[in-house]
Design a protein around this motif. Structure first.
Motif, PDB file in Angstrom:
ATOM      1  N   LEU A   1       0.327  -1.281   0.310  1.00 55.61           N
ATOM      2  CA  LEU A   1      -0.411   0.301  -0.002  1.00 55.61           C
ATOM      3  C   LEU A   1       0.700   1.223   0.498  1.00 55.61           C
ATOM      4  CD1 LEU A   1      -2.760  -0.691   2.559  1.00 55.61           C
ATOM      5  CD2 LEU A   1      -2.667  -0.481  -0.514  1.00 55.61           C
ATOM      6  N   CYS A   2       2.303   1.680   0.834  1.00 59.46           N
ATOM      7  CA  CYS A   2       2.382   2.289   0.867  1.00 59.46           C
ATOM      8  C   CYS A   2       3.270   2.089  -0.424  1.00 59.46           C
ATOM      9  CB  CYS A   2       4.044   2.334   1.728  1.00 59.46           C
ATOM     10  SG  CYS A   2       5.538   3.763   2.495  1.00 59.46           S
TER      11      CYS A   2
ATOM     12  N   TYR B   1       2.526   1.331  -3.433  1.00 60.89           N
ATOM     13  CA  TYR B   1       1.293   1.666  -4.600  1.00 60.89           C
ATOM     14  C   TYR B   1       0.347   2.495  -4.345  1.00 60.89           C
ATOM     15  CZ  TYR B   1      -3.059   0.445  -7.544  1.00 60.89           C
ATOM     16  OH  TYR B   1      -3.639   0.534  -8.779  1.00 60.89           O
ATOM     17  N   CYS B   2       0.303   3.425  -3.180  1.00 64.35           N
ATOM     18  CA  CYS B   2      -0.481   4.181  -2.917  1.00 64.35           C
ATOM     19  C   CYS B   2       0.052   5.582  -2.029  1.00 64.35           C
ATOM     20  CB  CYS B   2      -1.645   3.770  -2.129  1.00 64.35           C
ATOM     21  SG  CYS B   2      -2.726   2.583  -2.777  1.00 64.35           S
TER      22      CYS B   2
ATOM     23  N   ILE C   1      -2.577   6.177   5.194  1.00 66.51           N
ATOM     24  CA  ILE C   1      -2.873   5.211   3.706  1.00 66.51           C
ATOM     25  C   ILE C   1      -4.092   5.282   3.517  1.00 66.51           C
ATOM     26  CG2 ILE C   1      -2.177   2.999   1.932  1.00 66.51           C
ATOM     27  CD1 ILE C   1       0.228   2.335   5.457  1.00 66.51           C
ATOM     28  N   THR C   2      -3.865   6.178   2.014  1.00 67.61           N
ATOM     29  CA  THR C   2      -5.738   6.505   0.809  1.00 67.61           C
ATOM     30  C   THR C   2      -4.888   5.762  -0.258  1.00 67.61           C
ATOM     31  OG1 THR C   2      -5.727   8.059   2.494  1.00 67.61           O
ATOM     32  CG2 THR C   2      -6.850   8.156   0.724  1.00 67.61           C
ATOM     33  N   CYS C   3      -5.295   4.888  -0.760  1.00 64.53           N
ATOM     34  CA  CYS C   3      -5.131   4.870  -2.072  1.00 64.53           C
ATOM     35  C   CYS C   3      -6.860   5.014  -3.169  1.00 64.53           C
ATOM     36  CB  CYS C   3      -5.521   3.037  -2.739  1.00 64.53           C
ATOM     37  SG  CYS C   3      -3.865   2.017  -1.947  1.00 64.53           S
TER      38      CYS C   3
ATOM     39  N   GLU D   1      -8.235   5.188  -6.554  1.00 66.05           N
ATOM     40  CA  GLU D   1      -8.432   4.686  -8.118  1.00 66.05           C
ATOM     41  C   GLU D   1      -9.686   4.537  -8.878  1.00 66.05           C
ATOM     42  OE1 GLU D   1      -9.150   0.134  -7.438  1.00 66.05           O
ATOM     43  OE2 GLU D   1      -6.919  -0.373  -5.269  1.00 66.05           O
TER      44      GLU D   1
ATOM     45  N   HIS E   1      -0.483   9.365  -1.972  1.00 65.58           N
ATOM     46  CA  HIS E   1      -1.603   9.965  -1.269  1.00 65.58           C
ATOM     47  C   HIS E   1      -1.854   9.153  -0.358  1.00 65.58           C
ATOM     48  CE1 HIS E   1      -3.477  11.192  -4.525  1.00 65.58           C
ATOM     49  NE2 HIS E   1      -3.005  10.531  -5.325  1.00 65.58           N
ATOM     50  N   SER E   2      -0.318   8.727   0.441  1.00 62.84           N
ATOM     51  CA  SER E   2      -0.327   8.516   1.516  1.00 62.84           C
ATOM     52  C   SER E   2       0.943   8.314   3.139  1.00 62.84           C
ATOM     53  CB  SER E   2       0.210   6.676   1.475  1.00 62.84           C
ATOM     54  OG  SER E   2      -0.664   6.312   1.099  1.00 62.84           O
TER      55      SER E   2
END
Length: 63
Positions: free
Chosen positions: A35-36, A38-39, A57-59, A61, A42-43
């Motif tokens: 997540l860190c 890939y996203c 942690i914000t994804c 899509e 915004h994290s």
């Protein structure tokens, strides 16, 4: 200080997870790393006195 999440932050994020959530709700280290990365745009982590005090942690899509 607020800054973007980095791979080196993962162990500290995991510590916050363990202090904040029930064992069955804690994200795995592998998932946090993904997540860190890939996203990451915004994290963020919040550092206070050289200690990671919080994170988000914000994804996003799609369009």
């Amino acid at each position: 200080m607020l800054r973007r999440c980095q791979a080196a932050d993962i162990p500290h994020i995991l510590e916050v997870e363990k202090k904040s959530f029930k064992p069955e709700d804690i994200y795995s280290e592998e998932l946090l790393r993904f997540l860190c990365a890939y996203c990451g745009e915004h994290s963020f982590v919040y550092i206070n006195d050289n200690v990671l005090a919080g994170y988000i942690i914000t994804c996003i899509e799609g369009g």
